[in-house]
Design a protein around this motif. Structure first.
Motif, short mmCIF file in Angstrom:
data_model
loop_
_atom_site.label_atom_id
_atom_site.label_comp_id
_atom_site.label_asym_id
_atom_site.label_seq_id
_atom_site.Cartn_x
_atom_site.Cartn_y
_atom_site.Cartn_z
N THR A 1 109.24 -2.27 9.43
CA THR A 1 109.21 -2.93 8.11
C THR A 1 107.80 -3.07 7.55
O THR A 1 107.64 -3.31 6.36
N ASN A 2 106.79 -2.92 8.38
CA ASN A 2 105.42 -3.18 7.93
C ASN A 2 104.54 -1.97 8.22
O ASN A 2 104.27 -1.64 9.38
N HIS A 3 104.07 -1.31 7.16
CA HIS A 3 103.18 -0.16 7.29
C HIS A 3 101.79 -0.46 6.75
O HIS A 3 100.99 0.44 6.59
N SER A 4 101.49 -1.73 6.49
CA SER A 4 100.24 -2.11 5.82
C SER A 4 99.17 -2.52 6.82
O SER A 4 99.36 -3.49 7.58
N VAL A 5 98.05 -1.83 6.81
CA VAL A 5 96.94 -2.18 7.68
C VAL A 5 96.43 -3.58 7.35
O VAL A 5 96.15 -4.39 8.24
N SER A 6 96.30 -3.87 6.08
CA SER A 6 95.79 -5.18 5.66
C SER A 6 96.70 -6.31 6.13
O SER A 6 96.23 -7.38 6.54
N ALA A 7 98.01 -6.07 6.09
CA ALA A 7 98.95 -7.10 6.53
C ALA A 7 98.81 -7.37 8.03
O ALA A 7 98.83 -8.53 8.47
N TYR A 8 98.63 -6.32 8.82
CA TYR A 8 98.42 -6.51 10.26
C TYR A 8 97.10 -7.23 10.50
O TYR A 8 97.02 -8.13 11.36
N LEU B 1 96.75 -10.89 12.34
CA LEU B 1 96.03 -11.01 13.61
C LEU B 1 94.72 -11.78 13.48
O LEU B 1 94.09 -12.09 14.49
N GLY B 2 94.30 -12.03 12.24
CA GLY B 2 93.07 -12.77 12.03
C GLY B 2 91.81 -11.94 12.15
O GLY B 2 90.72 -12.47 12.44
N TYR B 3 91.92 -10.61 11.92
CA TYR B 3 90.77 -9.72 11.96
C TYR B 3 90.44 -9.22 10.56
O TYR B 3 91.31 -9.16 9.69
N SER B 4 89.20 -8.83 10.36
CA SER B 4 88.87 -8.11 9.14
C SER B 4 89.38 -6.68 9.27
O SER B 4 89.59 -6.17 10.38
N ARG B 5 89.60 -6.03 8.16
CA ARG B 5 90.05 -4.64 8.18
C ARG B 5 89.02 -3.76 8.90
O ARG B 5 89.39 -2.88 9.67
N ARG B 6 87.73 -4.05 8.70
CA ARG B 6 86.69 -3.25 9.34
C ARG B 6 86.74 -3.38 10.86
O ARG B 6 86.59 -2.41 11.60
N VAL C 1 90.59 0.31 16.69
CA VAL C 1 91.63 1.34 16.84
C VAL C 1 90.99 2.71 16.99
O VAL C 1 91.43 3.54 17.80
N ARG C 2 89.93 2.96 16.23
CA ARG C 2 89.26 4.26 16.35
C ARG C 2 88.62 4.42 17.74
O ARG C 2 88.67 5.49 18.33
N ALA C 3 88.04 3.34 18.27
CA ALA C 3 87.43 3.41 19.60
C ALA C 3 88.48 3.68 20.67
O ALA C 3 88.22 4.40 21.63
N ALA C 4 89.67 3.11 20.51
CA ALA C 4 90.71 3.25 21.53
C ALA C 4 91.50 4.54 21.41
O ALA C 4 91.95 5.09 22.43
N THR C 5 91.70 5.04 20.20
CA THR C 5 92.61 6.17 20.00
C THR C 5 92.00 7.35 19.25
O THR C 5 92.59 8.43 19.25
N GLY C 6 90.87 7.13 18.59
CA GLY C 6 90.32 8.18 17.74
C GLY C 6 90.98 8.26 16.38
O GLY C 6 90.65 9.12 15.57
N LYS C 7 91.93 7.37 16.12
CA LYS C 7 92.67 7.36 14.85
C LYS C 7 92.31 6.12 14.04
O LYS C 7 91.80 5.14 14.56
N THR C 8 92.65 6.17 12.76
CA THR C 8 92.57 4.98 11.93
C THR C 8 93.79 4.11 12.20
O THR C 8 94.81 4.60 12.73
N PRO C 9 93.74 2.82 11.86
CA PRO C 9 94.95 2.00 12.00
C PRO C 9 96.14 2.57 11.23
O PRO C 9 97.28 2.57 11.74
N LYS C 10 95.91 3.09 10.03
CA LYS C 10 97.00 3.68 9.25
C LYS C 10 97.57 4.89 9.97
O LYS C 10 98.81 5.08 10.01
#
Length: 314
Positions: A207-214, A218-223, A229-238
């Motif tokens: 139901t939720n595909h929004s990076v900003s919503a996550y 979770l209480g994190y900034s988007r940056r 996520v990039r450090a762990a997977t090499g991908k963007t959160p999206k």
């Protein structure tokens, strides 16, 4: 001292160690960091540039914002910035640069000391925030180094230089320990941030595909989320979210007889056309064609959708 243009840096100027500003011409400088200080006769401080020497700034003022390799660091009293040779950086137009600054020329210290102190560990963070005890020890060590640096009368130059090397090594060993500890803490924080994000996506991707919503939940900034996520997977959160959605859609197309529209709705696309467009964008084929190809290959739907370790989106 003239500048040197970095041929591979697209015209970003590289400035050499200003030996003419160093006491007795030794390969280091240490002294007050304050408004009006001469950093380099020709360096455009408020424009990006490189230096081919180390710069360590211990702040007693601030806050200031200092750019190093595309990242902005907000630095306050009690913080240190360690800029290594070749890093692109830029000063901010402020009088907040107060404290003590150390510069050192590559080659001033022996190789064993360079290796022990991690002088070229570009993977470690430039911004260091010591606790009260660490800061007090660093200040004492730096003050001792400064006293030795300005004392040019009690020893001949060769011994004066040797004492400087020993005092500088003592300070750098403390600094290297702080940098390694900070890097480990940053890795742990990154791991925790990604784990929380991954778990949240697993619960909410339908139901939720929004990076900003996550990030907000979770209480994190988007940056912060992007970095973790990039450090762990090499991908963007999206990209991570989309991969998880595609995985679930492929599972349902392969292992159930659910209509395409219902599958789309179950992974967050109430409109079947939007689901087909999304699926094609990420797989190169349509949901209908994907299911048909599997049927031709002999894959039949099962009564229960099974997840395997190989299905992990990470």
């Amino acid at each position: 001292m003239t500048d040197r243009t970095d041929q591979e840096g697209g015209g970003i100027k590289t400035f050499p160690f200003p030996a003419n500003l160093s006491v007795c011409g030794v390969g280091m400088q240490v002294g007050p960091m304050e408004p009006g200080r001469t950093w380099h006769a020709d360096a455009p401080l408020e424009r990006v540039h490189r230096v081919d020497f180390h710069v360590v700034m211990l702040f007693r003022g601030g806050p200031v914002r200092h750019m190093i390799d595309f990242a902005e660091y907000e630095v306050s009293a009690g913080d240190l910035l360690w800029i290594r040779p070749g890093q692109v950086h830029r000063f901010s137009p402020t009088a907040g640069y107060r404290g003590t600054v150390l510069t050192m020329q590559p080659g001033f210290l022996p190789r064993t000391t360079v290796e022990a102190t991690g002088l070229y560990r570009y993977d470690q963070p430039p911004l260091l925030r010591p606790d009260a005890d660490q800061l007090a020890a660093l200040e004492r060590s730096l003050a001792q180094l400064e006293r030795e640096y300005v004392d040019t009368t009690t020893l001949p130059l060769s011994l004066h230089t040797a004492v400087l090397r020993h005092s500088l090594t003592a300070f750098l060993l403390r600094l290297a320990h702080l940098a390694a500890s900070s890097a480990e803490t940053a890795r742990e924080q990154t791991d925790t941030t990604f784990t929380r994000f991954r778990d949240a996506v697993e619960k909410g991707f339908a139901t939720n595909h929004s990076v900003s919503a996550y990030a907000d939940a979770l209480g994190y900034s988007r940056r912060t989320l992007v970095r973790a996520v990039r450090a762990a997977t090499g991908k963007t959160p999206k990209g991570f979210i989309d991969k998880r959605v595609v995985l679930e859609a492929r599972r349902l197309l392969a292992h159930t007889d659910m209509p395409i529209g219902r599958i789309g709705a179950s992974v967050g696309f109430p409109d079947a056309a939007n689901f087909s467009k999304f699926f094609h964008q990420h797989t190169g084929t349509t949901p209908v064609a994907f299911r048909a190809e599997l049927r031709c290959a002999g894959v039949t739907p099962s009564r229960k959708v099974r997840a395997s370790a190989a299905d992990s989106p990470a």
